[in-house]
Design a protein around this motif. Structure first.
Motif: not given
Length: 279
Positions: A139-141, A168-169, A174, A197
């Motif tokens: 996932y990237r914002e 996520n990282e 998610l 998260g």
């Protein structure tokens, strides 16, 4: 695991239902005025060859954009109990509202900036992320102007509801869904709902902890049974085997076979047979 996959599917279906309800509420009450007013007296005063219609300002209102001032109260009331993050995008994929920015600022005591994760925690995060990246995308914002970069938002702006599962990282799962905000079959924007998260990972951790406790209990029972079997079966059989070995070597001194004839099982029967044979 099958439990993890089922949990993710259930969360996805739940978010889709929530998204449809919230999107319907927004489309019904959180858009600008979409009516065109015509003055009937003006129609009666028209001369032959004259025409009367809405002004350019009224025609521009036919776009019916989502009104952020009306969306915010509705979104706050509907999203607060669900513990999810909600984002609303217009038809161009520009972010209108984010539920993270709808609440008052709270003062919290944060840890020192120099505090770092322990080696064990970093190792656990690395292993969890490594296992998850083989099956789930990262996932990237994206920025407020890049809503269409999310695949589910792009599908929602075309009138289709969609969902995605990412990590996520920190390796946390998610789940996000996007549904179109429609009125009169026209797509006014897109609503994106996503889990927090640690929402799914906390449930998985609790299930793994329960399995680990069950494993410890089963291991304890197995250890107790092992000592019990060793004392009641393996030990007497070993003593009988040692006695028989001494008899086989024909030692001149008398060899006593251990007497377990008081036992009413196979060990007692074997002991009695060996004693009778050596006699």
């Amino acid at each position: 695991s099958q439990f993890r996959a089922g949990l993710i599917d259930a969360r996805r279906e739940s978010l889709l239902v929530q998204g449809e309800i919230i999107a319907g509420a927004i489309a019904a009450s959180a858009t600008v005025d979409d009516t065109i007013r015509i003055d009937p007296e003006r129609l009666l005063d028209l001369q032959a060859g004259e025409s009367y219609g809405p002004s350019e300002e009224a025609l521009s209102g036919l776009e019916f954009p989502i009104n952020p001032e009306r969306v915010a109260p509705v979104l706050r009331r509907l999203v607060s109990p669900t513990n999810t993050r909600a984002r609303i995008y217009d038809r161009d994929g520009v972010l209108i509202l984010d539920s993270r920015n709808l609440y008052d600022v709270l003062r919290l005591d944060l840890p020192p900036p120099t505090q770092k994760q322990s080696i064990l925690e970093r190792f656990y995060v690395t292993i969890r992320t490594w296992f998850s990246r083989g099956t789930l995308p990262l996932y990237r914002e994206h920025g407020p102007q890049s809503g269409k970069s999310y695949e589910e938002v792009g599908n929602a702006l075309q009138g289709f509801k969609s969902s995605m599962v990412r990590i996520n990282e920190r390796g946390e799962v998610l789940v996000s869904v996007a549904v179109p905000v429609q009125r009169f079959r026209a797509v006014r924007g897109a609503l994106m709902l996503s889990t927090q998260g640690t929402d799914i990972d906390n449930t998985l951790a609790a299930e793994r902890l329960a399995i680990f406790k069950l494993f410890l209990i089963a291991s304890g029972v197995m250890v107790v049974l092992s000592f019990l079997l060793a004392g009641t079966i393996a030990g007497p059989v070993r003593r009988l085997a040692e006695g028989a070995q001494l008899v086989r070597r024909r030692i001149r001194s008398r060899v006593e076979i251990p007497d377990f004839s008081h036992r009413r099982d196979e060990i007692g029967h074997l002991s009695g047979s060996l004693r009778d044979m050596t006699s």
